[in-house]
Design a protein around this motif. Sequence first.
Motif, mmCIF file in Angstrom:
data_model
loop_
_atom_site.group_PDB
_atom_site.id
_atom_site.type_symbol
_atom_site.label_atom_id
_atom_site.label_comp_id
_atom_site.label_asym_id
_atom_site.label_seq_id
_atom_site.Cartn_x
_atom_site.Cartn_y
_atom_site.Cartn_z
ATOM 1 N N THR A 284 91.619 83.263 14.158
ATOM 2 C CA THR A 284 91.866 82.490 13.033
ATOM 3 C C THR A 284 90.547 82.810 11.849
ATOM 4 N N LYS A 285 91.330 83.164 10.653
ATOM 5 C CA LYS A 285 90.109 83.613 9.784
ATOM 6 C C LYS A 285 89.331 82.271 9.489
ATOM 7 N N SER A 286 88.100 82.329 9.382
ATOM 8 C CA SER A 286 87.272 81.229 8.981
ATOM 9 C C SER A 286 86.109 81.454 7.757
ATOM 10 N N MET A 287 85.959 82.916 7.575
ATOM 11 C CA MET A 287 85.131 83.337 6.636
ATOM 12 C C MET A 287 85.535 84.247 5.551
ATOM 13 N N ASP A 288 85.350 84.073 4.362
ATOM 14 C CA ASP A 288 85.932 85.088 3.290
ATOM 15 C C ASP A 288 84.995 86.399 3.328
ATOM 16 N N GLY A 289 83.662 85.989 3.111
ATOM 17 C CA GLY A 289 82.687 87.041 3.034
ATOM 18 C C GLY A 289 81.239 86.569 2.876
ATOM 19 N N ALA A 290 80.415 87.419 2.722
ATOM 20 C CA ALA A 290 79.112 86.969 2.851
ATOM 21 C C ALA A 290 78.174 88.339 2.083
ATOM 22 N N ILE A 291 77.002 87.873 1.440
ATOM 23 C CA ILE A 291 75.938 88.844 0.971
ATOM 24 C C ILE A 291 74.785 88.803 1.600
ATOM 25 N N VAL A 292 74.169 89.969 2.051
ATOM 26 C CA VAL A 292 73.202 90.159 2.983
ATOM 27 C C VAL A 292 72.014 90.520 2.041
ATOM 28 N N GLN A 293 70.776 89.597 1.897
ATOM 29 C CA GLN A 293 69.731 90.139 1.181
ATOM 30 C C GLN A 293 68.585 90.608 1.943
#
Length: 686
Positions: free
Chosen positions: A484-493
């Motif tokens: 089940t998809k729970s996250m669209d995306g992320a940015i890693v700094q």
Amino acid sequence: MTDHTSSLEYKHMQFRPLHQDLALKKISTSLSLCGLLVLAACGGGGGGSSSTTPTTPTTPVIPPVTSLTITGVAATSAPLVAANIKVVDAKGAAVSLVDANGGSIPYGTTNTADGSYRLNLSSSGITMPLLIQAAGRDVTGNSVILYSMLQATTSPTIANITPLSTAVVAEILGANPRSVFNNAASNASSIALLSNATMLAAASTHIKTIVAANLTDAKITNTKTLDFFQDATFVTNKTLLDVALEGLTVRIAKDSNGNDQLQISNKFAIPGLPDVTVDLATAKTELAKTTGTTLANAVKSTAKTTVVTSPLATASTMDNLTIALNKAIAQGSAASAFSGYIATAAMPAPGSSGTGTYTYNGRSAAALTAKLAGYAANNYQLSKLQIMGCADTPSTPLKACVYFQVGATVSDNSGKTVDLFYDTVTYNKTSTSWTFSGNGRNTSTEVYPLAYASYGMDGSLTSGSTNPSVGVEIAIVGESPPGTKSMDGAIVQLLSGYSVPFAYCGGTYLCASSSPSVPASATGELKDFLLQQPALGWIGSKDGQAGAKYVISTTAANASATQNLSVYLPASVPSDYVTSQFPALDGVSASNPVVPAALIAGTNLNWANWAAANPDSHVFMLRFIISSDGAAPIVSDFSVPNDLSTTTTLAATTIPDGYVPSSYQLLIGAQDNLGRRFFTTYKSAP
């Protein structure tokens, strides 16, 4: 598993408790007085005038030892359950053990409830002292390897095995005890030093000085009488020495020059950054001095003692939460019965203040009670909770830590570990009880230092200037529960200033992408989650150091909620690795290669030889990848044994009609006790 609450919970169901109570069996051995009385000269002693005529000492007759049983407790803070215990003597010889029926066994096993153990030694030619090793897994699924010692056969023959006993042994040996134990015969002279009572006392005092604040917080009033090894009263109940262990991280790692360093730090500070670093070779040199021993010369860090661990003042009552849960589980309670164990004042989401609604890595309160009800339906039980650190790491100031990350193993009625349970707990001063508060996070994020090596199906290292190579793994859970998809995306700094986008790619974890809003295409290979040179977002020198901070901005699929989550690299990117650390299948060679057809049909895989050579590591991942030039890859993940087993059987992989494979890969992942990961890829064209 009914839901997915963290990457650890999903990936590290690796060990099964095995209880083996080793009963006493009588044995015979002869030991000279020199082996028993370390500080006295053999045959000498007593006062008298210098004019007394010397006499030839008479060697006393020592009756043969009719039995030798060693007992103790192995614990990191929580009990180290189902750990394998092995023993070598002062000559570097492996000491044989026997079970309750008198049969020879290669190792003993700690109790699944409290980490206690009982060893019956069957060798007749044992030379004291003994070096003892306990290798197992903690509640996070991480490998743990601890050491202790026994100087003599005189009572009490107790050898508790903890991180602090390991620290003392390491200082006396002047090296990582693991390397000494693995090559015991060639290190016999170092092992023999464990019988030196003066060195033992000095090393113990030094370690007590380093952790003095922790011992004070643990309400240990007389550290002079504190015995890390032979305390018969030591139990894992979050009081006294055990609660001091709850607040400490003790490990051994190499510095940039390859020297073994003892690192002691507070569990609630930044992970991977030691408060105190001791050069073990220098410590051994200082301990060997007959006069002027100055162990402070071995301390290579600025800090001389660890920071206090006062947040643990109420930890002694934390086990009451486990007791209450297990009682409700044993009664077969429904989900509603567990709602009272969730805090009304939950931990707020990162960046928020006050209190929040219960969430643990995206898991809701309803999902938590459903999980616990599932345990009740199956008559499972939880182990004691192990404190893993502050939920809002690091805690600044330390006393502000009120939300604790905890973990526990979940076992069925046969003692088999069936799950790993994680959450965050907080203490309610009014009710004087602990409850689950969650960590307020919308997903699980982890970073791991790693090294990887690529081999042909015949086990030969693939040619190339960057093989093996290193990098950092970014593990951001994108599905909860799995599928089940729970996250669209992320940015890693990164510390170096780079920002790397990750996006949902149809699997458990997000994949590196050109944009967090553009769905990525998963290959199943390391490049999906690996930061390395020369890929986009190459990690700089600071990005690969222990304690490096990664800020991960995540965007949830539901209502596009965004959070900034801070995670820390638990260890430096491997620089001292050797090829033997990369997981390897037994017997792979030019005459016995890995056969793709066998992998497709389903076959047995065995890595016992690698596991025996790397007791501080464990395999956590097995993946079979079939690639095609004209279609998406077929990626099959296989379960790894929950216990210390070193074999598994792969299920058959179905290849659709018309699918034309272009290559096959078997990916094996392992993790060591420092949190570093080592991957091996066996790859071949069809």
